[in-house]
Design a protein around this motif. Structure first.
Motif, mmCIF file in Angstrom:
data_model
loop_
_atom_site.group_PDB
_atom_site.id
_atom_site.type_symbol
_atom_site.label_atom_id
_atom_site.label_comp_id
_atom_site.label_asym_id
_atom_site.label_seq_id
_atom_site.Cartn_x
_atom_site.Cartn_y
_atom_site.Cartn_z
ATOM 1 N N LEU A 43 33.827 -52.495 -43.411
ATOM 2 C CA LEU A 43 34.960 -53.392 -43.289
ATOM 3 C C LEU A 43 34.755 -54.562 -42.612
ATOM 4 C CD1 LEU A 43 37.320 -50.388 -42.225
ATOM 5 C CD2 LEU A 43 36.814 -51.302 -44.484
ATOM 6 N N SER A 44 35.658 -55.500 -42.761
ATOM 7 C CA SER A 44 35.403 -56.946 -42.194
ATOM 8 C C SER A 44 36.612 -57.374 -41.335
ATOM 9 C CB SER A 44 35.517 -57.968 -43.697
ATOM 10 O OG SER A 44 34.452 -57.549 -44.314
ATOM 11 N N ASP A 45 36.253 -58.567 -40.403
ATOM 12 C CA ASP A 45 36.888 -58.896 -39.530
ATOM 13 C C ASP A 45 37.208 -60.367 -40.034
ATOM 14 O OD1 ASP A 45 37.036 -56.938 -38.248
ATOM 15 O OD2 ASP A 45 35.980 -57.538 -36.409
ATOM 16 N N VAL A 46 38.451 -60.898 -39.921
ATOM 17 C CA VAL A 46 38.671 -62.379 -40.672
ATOM 18 C C VAL A 46 39.557 -63.030 -39.572
ATOM 19 C CG1 VAL A 46 38.283 -61.971 -42.921
ATOM 20 C CG2 VAL A 46 40.547 -61.349 -42.122
ATOM 21 N N ILE A 47 39.651 -64.309 -39.624
ATOM 22 C CA ILE A 47 40.296 -65.249 -38.724
ATOM 23 C C ILE A 47 40.924 -66.174 -39.468
ATOM 24 C CG2 ILE A 47 38.467 -66.399 -37.522
ATOM 25 C CD1 ILE A 47 40.316 -66.348 -34.843
ATOM 26 N N PHE A 109 42.249 -60.481 -37.860
ATOM 27 C CA PHE A 109 42.610 -59.222 -38.553
ATOM 28 C C PHE A 109 41.244 -58.449 -38.442
ATOM 29 C CE2 PHE A 109 45.490 -61.830 -40.867
ATOM 30 C CZ PHE A 109 46.861 -60.959 -40.615
ATOM 31 N N THR A 110 41.265 -57.262 -38.165
ATOM 32 C CA THR A 110 40.162 -56.464 -37.979
ATOM 33 C C THR A 110 40.064 -55.315 -39.114
ATOM 34 O OG1 THR A 110 41.016 -54.787 -36.308
ATOM 35 C CG2 THR A 110 39.933 -56.739 -35.372
ATOM 36 N N ALA A 111 38.971 -54.726 -39.316
ATOM 37 C CA ALA A 111 38.601 -53.648 -40.226
ATOM 38 C C ALA A 111 39.364 -53.607 -41.495
ATOM 39 C CB ALA A 111 39.088 -52.304 -39.616
ATOM 40 N N MET A 112 39.158 -54.970 -42.135
ATOM 41 C CA MET A 112 40.001 -55.098 -43.687
ATOM 42 C C MET A 112 38.925 -54.907 -44.590
ATOM 43 S SD MET A 112 42.897 -56.285 -42.745
ATOM 44 C CE MET A 112 43.476 -57.309 -43.842
ATOM 45 N N ALA A 113 39.311 -54.386 -45.629
ATOM 46 C CA ALA A 113 38.621 -53.856 -47.054
ATOM 47 C C ALA A 113 38.764 -55.154 -47.977
ATOM 48 C CB ALA A 113 39.268 -52.773 -47.680
ATOM 49 N N THR A 114 37.611 -55.537 -48.575
ATOM 50 C CA THR A 114 37.644 -56.616 -49.583
ATOM 51 C C THR A 114 37.978 -56.038 -50.748
ATOM 52 O OG1 THR A 114 35.908 -57.596 -48.189
ATOM 53 C CG2 THR A 114 36.242 -58.523 -50.251
ATOM 54 N N LYS A 115 38.951 -56.620 -51.576
ATOM 55 C CA LYS A 115 39.203 -56.387 -53.106
ATOM 56 C C LYS A 115 39.519 -57.707 -53.640
ATOM 57 C CE LYS A 115 40.182 -51.998 -51.579
ATOM 58 N NZ LYS A 115 39.584 -51.044 -52.047
ATOM 59 N N VAL A 123 41.831 -59.675 -48.771
ATOM 60 C CA VAL A 123 41.293 -58.452 -47.966
ATOM 61 C C VAL A 123 42.805 -57.774 -47.633
ATOM 62 C CG1 VAL A 123 39.433 -59.538 -47.042
ATOM 63 C CG2 VAL A 123 41.665 -59.902 -45.845
ATOM 64 N N ALA A 124 42.480 -56.346 -47.753
ATOM 65 C CA ALA A 124 43.868 -55.321 -47.699
ATOM 66 C C ALA A 124 43.330 -54.433 -46.054
ATOM 67 C CB ALA A 124 43.846 -54.545 -48.738
ATOM 68 N N SER A 125 44.796 -54.260 -45.562
ATOM 69 C CA SER A 125 44.463 -53.299 -44.513
ATOM 70 C C SER A 125 44.116 -52.125 -44.740
ATOM 71 C CB SER A 125 46.124 -53.353 -43.854
ATOM 72 O OG SER A 125 46.919 -52.940 -44.646
ATOM 73 N N THR A 126 43.300 -51.347 -43.860
ATOM 74 C CA THR A 126 43.014 -50.090 -43.619
ATOM 75 C C THR A 126 43.607 -49.210 -42.573
ATOM 76 O OG1 THR A 126 41.248 -50.241 -42.312
ATOM 77 C CG2 THR A 126 40.676 -50.679 -44.591
ATOM 78 N N SER A 127 43.312 -47.820 -42.302
ATOM 79 C CA SER A 127 44.125 -47.173 -41.263
ATOM 80 C C SER A 127 43.416 -47.652 -40.203
ATOM 81 C CB SER A 127 43.714 -45.759 -41.641
ATOM 82 O OG SER A 127 42.391 -45.407 -41.467
ATOM 83 N N ALA A 128 42.232 -48.392 -39.962
ATOM 84 C CA ALA A 128 41.971 -48.830 -38.856
ATOM 85 C C ALA A 128 42.062 -50.164 -38.388
ATOM 86 C CB ALA A 128 40.149 -48.772 -38.668
ATOM 87 N N THR A 129 43.019 -51.075 -39.190
ATOM 88 C CA THR A 129 43.372 -52.272 -39.259
ATOM 89 C C THR A 129 44.233 -52.645 -37.784
ATOM 90 O OG1 THR A 129 43.076 -52.909 -41.399
ATOM 91 C CG2 THR A 129 44.459 -54.427 -40.166
ATOM 92 N N SER A 130 43.888 -53.652 -37.253
ATOM 93 C CA SER A 130 44.715 -53.979 -36.092
ATOM 94 C C SER A 130 44.973 -55.850 -36.529
ATOM 95 C CB SER A 130 44.373 -54.096 -34.713
ATOM 96 O OG SER A 130 44.356 -52.688 -34.592
ATOM 97 N N PHE A 131 45.788 -56.464 -36.010
ATOM 98 C CA PHE A 131 45.914 -57.990 -35.887
ATOM 99 C C PHE A 131 46.344 -58.483 -34.437
ATOM 100 C CE2 PHE A 131 49.921 -56.385 -37.464
ATOM 101 C CZ PHE A 131 50.950 -57.036 -36.422
ATOM 102 N N TYR A 132 45.824 -59.713 -34.297
ATOM 103 C CA TYR A 132 45.935 -60.288 -32.875
ATOM 104 C C TYR A 132 46.481 -61.801 -33.135
ATOM 105 C CZ TYR A 132 43.280 -56.139 -31.784
ATOM 106 O OH TYR A 132 42.788 -54.776 -31.643
ATOM 107 N N PHE A 133 47.543 -62.085 -32.442
ATOM 108 C CA PHE A 133 47.898 -63.434 -32.530
ATOM 109 C C PHE A 133 47.307 -64.093 -31.346
ATOM 110 C CE2 PHE A 133 51.642 -61.767 -34.603
ATOM 111 C CZ PHE A 133 51.763 -62.331 -35.767
ATOM 112 N N GLU A 134 46.772 -65.335 -31.708
ATOM 113 C CA GLU A 134 46.148 -66.478 -30.714
ATOM 114 C C GLU A 134 45.272 -65.586 -29.718
ATOM 115 O OE1 GLU A 134 47.151 -69.387 -31.185
ATOM 116 O OE2 GLU A 134 48.852 -69.184 -32.235
#
Length: 415
Positions: A43-47, A109-115, A123-134
């Motif tokens: 899984l991938s983290d992106v910003i 975004f954390t723990a994203m699956a690449t599609k 990238v799409a969310s998984t059950s482990a995904t979280s997102f953080y503003f700033e």
């Protein structure tokens, strides 16, 4: 997880220690995501800065209707990446709160699956995904400084009101036989999709089964010295990827048509990424068909077809495949009443090939309706008896002898 036992003891740290960061990420550059497509255990983290938000929509996933929200973010090089948030995480994304934030709005975004979809990465969310503003990290500050004077705001997109098509609706969309498909004008039907139930009968090895593709747009790349050139993205900064492209033939009881299958469509049939065959299993010659690909011959499916341009030509491209609930058989062609009135099928999709005016005659000539069959069975007197049929196929030389004998008898009687 920390486990405290009876022997565990605690000691206060008196010396100065560096500040422990509130968040820890392992970000992946956008152009590196292509190597992780459909690898769900990585899984991938992106910003990026947020540039668009779309309202919640419904989508068919298998036999379920699932809610989703689509967003777009942009990195410091102004490369865009699609984000899909499924289920509750998409519904809980508060776009009203985003409207109150000062721009640019940075989000991680954390723990994203690449599609991949239609040649594009997301990238799409998984059950482990979280997102953080700033998030208070260096990467966030860099992006914020880069776009601090940008006049581009966040685009809030209204969701579509159309209901998602069900699986059965997709499988029967514009259903045609292959003889009817071949009589369509591909240039006038590029916006349409058609389904047909057929069997893969041939795979063209001469045109190869894969090519070297750009990791970002999946177009064919050319080698230039030690580098690779993409007509869209110039020189690649990474090595190209192997991408399926199979030229094949599918057939049903009315005929056959040449088709093209690309990328994920082929992968869904063989259950293996193209890069695994070329890199890990050593099938590096595009003109030698691996056994796994050769096993596609004889496979029956419902094919979703779209006419797509390729230079001066248009290919009948398989967009998606569906399992057929009924067994597919290549039956002999049904009887035809008036073959001379059937439009000749297109032998090529070359733009110079004259196209038939209509496809209406195909159904009339290729198929005998049940009512016609009942009329034939209920009216046997309209058809010759078995004796008459045998007589009509008698030896013609014998018929001439009988005719001369009759004429000779007449002359004798009149003599």
């Amino acid at each position: 997880m920390l486990q405290f036992a009876r022997s565990t003891f605690f000691r206060e740290v008196e010396e100065d220690i560096p500040e422990i960061p509130q968040h820890k990420f392992n970000f992946v550059e956008y152009d590196q995501l292509s190597s992780r497509v459909d690898i769900n255990d990585i899984l991938s983290d992106v910003i990026g800065r947020l540039i668009s938000i779309k309202g919640v929509e419904e989508s068919n996933v298998g036999n379920r209707v699932v809610k989703r929200r689509n967003l777009t973010i942009q990195n410091i090089r102004e490369e865009s990446l699609g984000i899909t948030l499924w289920g509750e995480i998409g519904q809980n994304f508060d776009e009203n709160a985003v409207q109150q934030m000062s721009e640019p709005v940075i989000i991680a975004f954390t723990a994203m699956a690449t599609k991949q979809y239609l040649g594009g990465l997301y990238v799409a969310s998984t059950s482990a995904t979280s997102f953080y503003f700033e998030p208070t990290i260096a990467e966030s500050e860099k992006i914020k400084r880069r776009f601090s004077h940008s006049i581009q705001g966040i685009d809030f997109i209204t969701p579509s009101t159309e209901k998602p098509t069900t699986l059965e609706e997709q499988k029967t969309m514009n259903r045609l036989m292959i003889a009817e498909l071949r009589c369509l004008d591909p240039y006038q039907n590029q916006d349409q999709k058609f389904t047909t139930k057929a069997t893969i009968t041939q795979i063209d090895a001469q045109q190869g089964w894969f090519y070297n593709a750009c990791p970002r747009c999946y177009r064919r790349v050319r080698q230039s010295g030690t580098s690779w050139w993409c007509d869209t993205h110039a020189y690649l900064t990474t090595i190209p990827i192997s991408w399926y492209k199979i030229n094949a033939r599918i057939e049903d009881s009315t005929g056959g048509i040449n088709i093209v299958m690309l990328g994920k469509t082929v992968q869904s049939l063989v259950n293996k990424a193209c890069s695994i065959l070329t890199i890990q299993e050593g099938y590096t010659d595009p003109n030698i068909i691996p056994p796994l690909i050769d096993q596609l011959k004889g496979m029956s499916k419902i094919f979703l077809i779209q006419f797509r341009p390729r230079g001066a030509f248009i290919d009948a491209t398989i967009v998606k495949t569906f399992d057929d609930d009924e067994s597919q058989m290549l039956l002999p062609a049904p009887p035809v009443q008036s073959p001379k009135h059937i439009p000749q099928p297109l032998t090529s999709l070359d733009p110079q090939t004259p196209l038939p005016e209509t496809k209406k005659g195909v159904k009339k000539q290729l198929f005998i309706t049940e009512s016609t069959t009942e009329e034939i069975q209920s009216s046997p007197q309209q058809h010759p008896s078995s004796t008459e049929i045998q007589t009509s196929f008698a030896d013609p030389s014998k018929k001439r002898k009988e005719s001369r004998s009759d004429e000779k008898g007449k002359k004798i009687r009149h003599g």
